[in-house]
Design a protein around this motif. Structure first.
Motif: not given
Lengths: 316, 280, 443
Positions: B119-137
């Motif tokens: 909860i306390i981890v802001p989304f912006e802190s880890y959005m880069i890998p999520v972005y790369l994942l979405v790209n791969r998908l």
């Protein structure tokens, strides 16, 4: 089948059985957990947990989207961050933003809540509550657009209004000194209503008897406020302080809107951490470097939360 | 005695009005000003000294907003993304919340703790890998890509767990003894009992996803996929010279939420208080 | 409370349905669909018309055109081209294309395209500057020189008969054109400048003046070494910054609080400024009553101006490169060439890059005289392109922020030491960027 584990069985069996009884659920419960938590945990892993570790991993590499080689460089990104004037500026701006926005918003919200706690003639307090909450409803982008227009140096209404007080027209978003304060003002304006609502609920919970007892003892309104209201609201106050600070550190949308476009305000005076991250990661494609920034943001927010738990554990 | 009370009442009220009325005016004015500006033709917006009301009110700006850029499409995108996300969040939060609340297990406590930590981890802190994942998908610039990070909400799980914990254990035990499966208990008993908090969570999640900015900004590449937030942000940077038009864009973006607020005032306030107070 | 029970399953079903259907929907569609991205929203009518004409000739090919604000498309290219999720055809200018060329995201031109490019239809710079390691990339689609726009009405009122030819005239005429109010505040800028906004644009505009002063953003340390250093830590750099500082604080011919750049000129808050030909379309749409003319960029130590153009590139994201190249050539040399060029001239403002346009549009300078000096300059003018290094964007962006800060610093007036310091620190930063990318030749 459901077979409640009877107390005798657990008492009879030794440590091993006790251990097993902790592991073993009732059959259907086990099915439920697997069916529900299986996918949910998977989702958490894929879109929360693993990305967090991935970011940490990337921050240790020279990771650029446009270069095929991504060498491991250890803590070099962090070292560079420490010496990067733009990042230091972003850190300073974001902290300033958080440190000013939060207390001012909460103080204002608290004042308004206290003033609206008692009913008014004609139930007007409800009208006030409605009006104060109104800015909370729209999202940040339209609000930023409107305020950008209000702050306009040539045609903005703020300059016009201040003109009556003899203040010459200013470039509120253009001037390096004023820009961050302009954004702070707008953010306070937008958030006051939200905390007002929370404080109103908290105030309602304070038993009227406390106030009556205090009045009988001869306490003034001010004393009632400081000796009863504020101490009893302390847990909620502190909780909201830290939550608000955490959100403040992630500020981005309003800064983006204000600085975007050929008539946008200069970026550096309002450079915040997420903006710097966005520029480094998605403009210069230095994703390893941006990941290091992301980790720093994470650590700051984490530390702030620990601070919250320290102060919040009710000693009451 | 009574007149004394009334006079004191009015005087006290008077002081409060003195403080609150100007504040209330300042609070509401920007929104009013936005609407007024949107009704002015562009030439009127740059008058100096500015005139409050439009001399020649016009709806031309609103027409232009929908014609020049697909604001209707932006709105539908937002509705779709927020709606689907909210449904997913409700489902996952309540079902997982029930597990954490009413099924005793050390494992579950550990997993719950891990969830809460996010909860306390802001989304912006880890959005880069999520972005790369979405790209791969291959989900870049698509609805699944926009929705993916929002199918779960750690706060939602926490919130529902707290809510469900308040449901008496006896009820659930009785149902278990009667032979109900956990799924049935959840679906037939827990959900209806948590309807109030669920609707609060729905509102909270919906507004959160609707207003989210950073993720749609980096994910969308074609105009047709913009949400209202991104659409307006880019619109204002391009048409900055046409202030009436931009104001109309802002009004159009803010209007749906404002309308929803006017209609569902009570529910929204309840949602705010329920979700805001859960931490205390 | 009963209604909650079936609303939720419905929502869950919708969620699942959408997640399943959406990717399928994305795959379905026309037999061949090409996507084209442009960072110049004013070009949309041109690309839309080209797509329409092409589809009439090739009914199985549809082209989807998306335009974005310039800073955004630079980011979008950055994240999509390396991962092959970009458009089939990308329109962009030189220094943004360079990093993608080096990263292998853009396809080199086929031989027939190159024959066309070298056939004499284009200025040689278009071809030579699109060449990297022996291969040519891209086909020009629009161009303009950077020139001075000036408000003829204001000039007449100030008693000026001709536009400035050099910096001295620019300043002295700027002073005559500036209007002040009773308190001495500027109410109309004599010379419009770009002091902030949109990142790298600020430094790009400063750089034109730098080039006239004889400076460079990057200078190659020795020919052919492909190593560089900042080329403005010298008198040219200091003079250019001094030009701005003096304009703001000594001669007071520009006011930051007034609208700047194109908007300032259109709202008649500036008498003259430097830009490209897209202003023609912009002024036609937003300020049709403003009378203005165009003149070559005022000279200083050097007489030169920027040759700006964009290329259409086929990217490695494209699944249909053959059709993509066909469409690109259709726009550059197809049967509808005249109509497309007409759209550029009448609606967009950017100009067609071919040097034989007068064959098809003989009266263009008579109809729109403003185009003349956006397309041609006297023969003593040297033409230069944008710097071509892949780090240009980062260098320009970081330099822009320093310039923005410097412009607000009144203490730099008559302060050579202060100006030297600002320029030197900026150059250090540029050198650091070069160093980070193994392009630096110093220690």
């Amino acid at each position: 089948m459901i077979a409640p584990v009877s107390p005798e069985i657990t008492a009879h069996a030794g440590g091993w059985a006790r251990l097993r009884s902790q592991w073993r659920w009732y059959g259907p419960q086990w099915k439920y957990c697997l069916a529900i938590l299986g996918p949910v945990c998977l989702a958490y892993l894929v879109i929360r947990i693993i990305p967090i570790f991935d970011t940490a991993w990337m921050s240790l590499h020279n990771w650029s989207l446009v270069k095929p080689v991504k060498p491991f460089i250890g803590l070099e990104n962090y070292v560079k961050l420490a010496g990067d004037p733009l990042f230091r500026l972003a850190l300073y701006n974001t902290t300033l933003f958080a440190v000013v926005t939060v207390p001012v918003t909460l103080a204002l919200a608290f004042t308004v809540a206290v003033l609206l706690d008692r009913p008014m003639q004609g139930r007007l307090e409800n009208t006030y509550k409605f009006l104060f909450f109104l800015p909370v409803v729209p999202t940040m982008v339209p609000v930023s657009v409107v305020w950008k227009w209000i702050y306009d140096p040539s045609y903005g209404i703020l300059n016009y209004a201040l003109g009556f007080f003899g203040v010459p027209p200013q470039g509120w978003l253009i001037n390096s000194s004023w820009a961050i304060w302009a954004i702070i003002l707008m953010t306070v304006w937008k958030s006051v209503g939200y905390y007002m609502v929370l404080f109103l609920v908290g105030l309602k919970d304070i038993p009227v008897d406390y106030y009556e007892a205090a009045s009988i003892d001869g306490a003034t309104a001010w004393q009632r406020l400081t000796q009863i209201t504020i101490p009893l609201m302390r847990p909620m106050l502190l909780f909201n302080v830290v939550i608000a600070t955490i959100f403040a550190y992630n500020v981005f949308a309003q800064v983006y809107v204000m600085t975007e476009g050929p008539q946008g305000s200069p970026a550096n005076p309002v450079r915040v951490i997420v903006m710097d991250m966005y520029e480094n990661g998605f403009r210069f494609l230095k994703m390893g470097y941006a990941s290091a920034e992301a980790m720093v943001l994470l650590v700051i927010v984490f530390v702030l939360t620990i601070v919250e738990f320290r102060f919040l554990r009710p000693k009451v | 005695m009574r007149s004394h009370g009334i006079r004191r009442f009015l005087v006290e009220d008077g002081i409060r009005h003195l403080i609150l009325a100007p504040l209330a005016f300042l609070i509401v004015f920007p929104i009013v000003w936005m609407v007024l500006t949107s009704l002015k033709p562009s030439a009127e917006t740059i008058l100096w000294p500015p005139k409050m009301l439009p001399q020649v009110p016009t709806l031309q700006n609103y027409y232009e907003v929908f014609v020049r850029w697909p604001f209707l499409r932006f709105f539908l995108n937002s509705v779709l993304v927020s709606g689907v996300s909210t449904a997913a969040i409700l489902l996952t939060s309540s079902s997982a919340g029930y597990a954490f609340a009413k099924i005793k297990s050390r494992w579950l406590s550990i997993i719950f703790f891990v969830f809460i930590a996010t909860i306390i981890v802001p989304f912006e802190s880890y959005m880069i890998p999520v972005y790369l994942l979405v790209n791969r998908l291959g989900w870049l610039d698509s609805y699944p890509g926009l929705i993916l990070p929002f199918i779960i909400m750690a706060f939602g799980v926490f919130f529902m767990r707290q809510t469900i914990q308040a449901i008496p254990d006896e009820l659930i035990q009785a149902a278990r003894i009667d032979g109900c499966s956990e799924f049935a208990i959840f679906w037939r008993m827990i959900l209806p009992l948590s309807a109030g908090p669920l609707s609060a969570l729905a509102i909270y999640a919906f507004l959160n996803v609707w207003g989210f900015f950073t993720w749609p900004l980096i994910i969308t590449t074609t105009q047709d996929m913009y949400t209202t937030e991104i659409g307006l942000a880019l619109f204002q940077s391009q048409f900055f010279i046409e202030y009436g038009l931009v104001a109309a864009g802002a009004t159009v973006t803010a209007l749906p939420l404002l309308l929803v607020f006017f209609v569902f005032q009570r529910r929204i306030i309840t949602a705010v208080t329920l979700t805001g107070l859960k931490g205390t | 409370m009963r209604q909650w029970r079936w609303i939720r399953p419905m929502m869950a079903l919708t969620a699942v349905a959408v997640l399943l259907v959406a990717p399928l929907a994305a795959l379905a569609g026309q037999p061949i669909k090409l996507t084209l991205w442009s960072g110049y929203p004013e070009m949309k009518p041109y690309f839309d018309a080209a797509a329409k004409y092409y589809n009439e000739l090739h009914p199985n090919v549809t082209i989807e055109v998306s335009t974005f604000p310039l800073r955004d498309i630079e980011r979008k290219y950055a994240v999509s081209l390396p991962t092959k999720s970009g458009p089939d055809i990308a329109e962009t200018h030189l220094y943004i294309a360079q990093m993608h060329i080096e990263n292998g995201s853009l396809v080199p031109n086929p031989n027939d395209v190159n024959s066309f490019l070298k056939s004499g239809v284009f200025h040689p710079l278009f071809v030579s500057d699109s060449t990297w390691q022996g291969k040519v990339y891209g086909v020009p689609v629009l161009f303009s020189l950077d020139s001075l726009l000036y408000n003829t009405q204001m000039f007449k009122e100030a008693g000026l008969s001709a536009p400035p030819k050099n910096w001295d005239e620019m300043i002295s005429m700027g002073k005559k054109l500036t209007k002040y109010d009773a308190q001495g505040n500027v109410t109309r800028s004599g010379l419009g400048l770009r002091l902030f906004g949109a990142g790298s644009g600020v430094s790009a505009k400063w750089w034109y003046f730098l080039k006239s002063a004889g400076g460079e953003l990057f200078e190659e340390c020795a020919p052919g070494t492909n190593t560089y250093r900042a080329g403005y830590d010298n008198e040219a750099g200091r003079d250019t910054l001094k030009l701005y500082i003096d304009a703001l604080y000594k001669h007071k011919i520009h006011e930051p609080k007034l609208k700047q750049d194109a908007e300032g000129f259109a709202t008649q808050q500036a008498a003259m400024f430097v830009r490209e030909s897209w202003l023609v379309g912009y002024m036609k749409k937003n300020a049709p009553n403003v009378q203005y003319a165009v003149a070559p960029l005022p000279a200083y130590k050097k007489t030169n101006t920027l040759l700006f153009w964009t290329n259409l590139y086929v990217t490695t994201s494209s699944k249909y490169p053959k059709e993509a190249w066909d469409f690109v050539m259709f726009m550059a040399n197809g049967p509808k060439l005249k109509e497309l060029e007409q759209i550029l001239y009448t609606t967009v403002g950017w100009m067609p890059p071919r040097n034989d346009v007068q064959k098809r549009h003989a009266n263009i300078y008579a109809e729109v005289p403003q185009y003349k000096y956006f397309a041609e300059v006297p023969s003593n003018y040297e033409l230069y392109p944008y710097p071509r290094l892949s780090v240009t964007d980062e260098a320009f962006t970081k330099l822009a922020e320093r310039l923005v800060k410097a412009y607000q610093d009144k203490s730099l007036l008559d302060n050579p030491a202060g100006i030297t310091k600002v320029i030197h620190e900026a150059a250090e930063e540029t050198n650091a960027i070069l160093k980070e990318n193994q392009l630096y030749c110093g220690k």
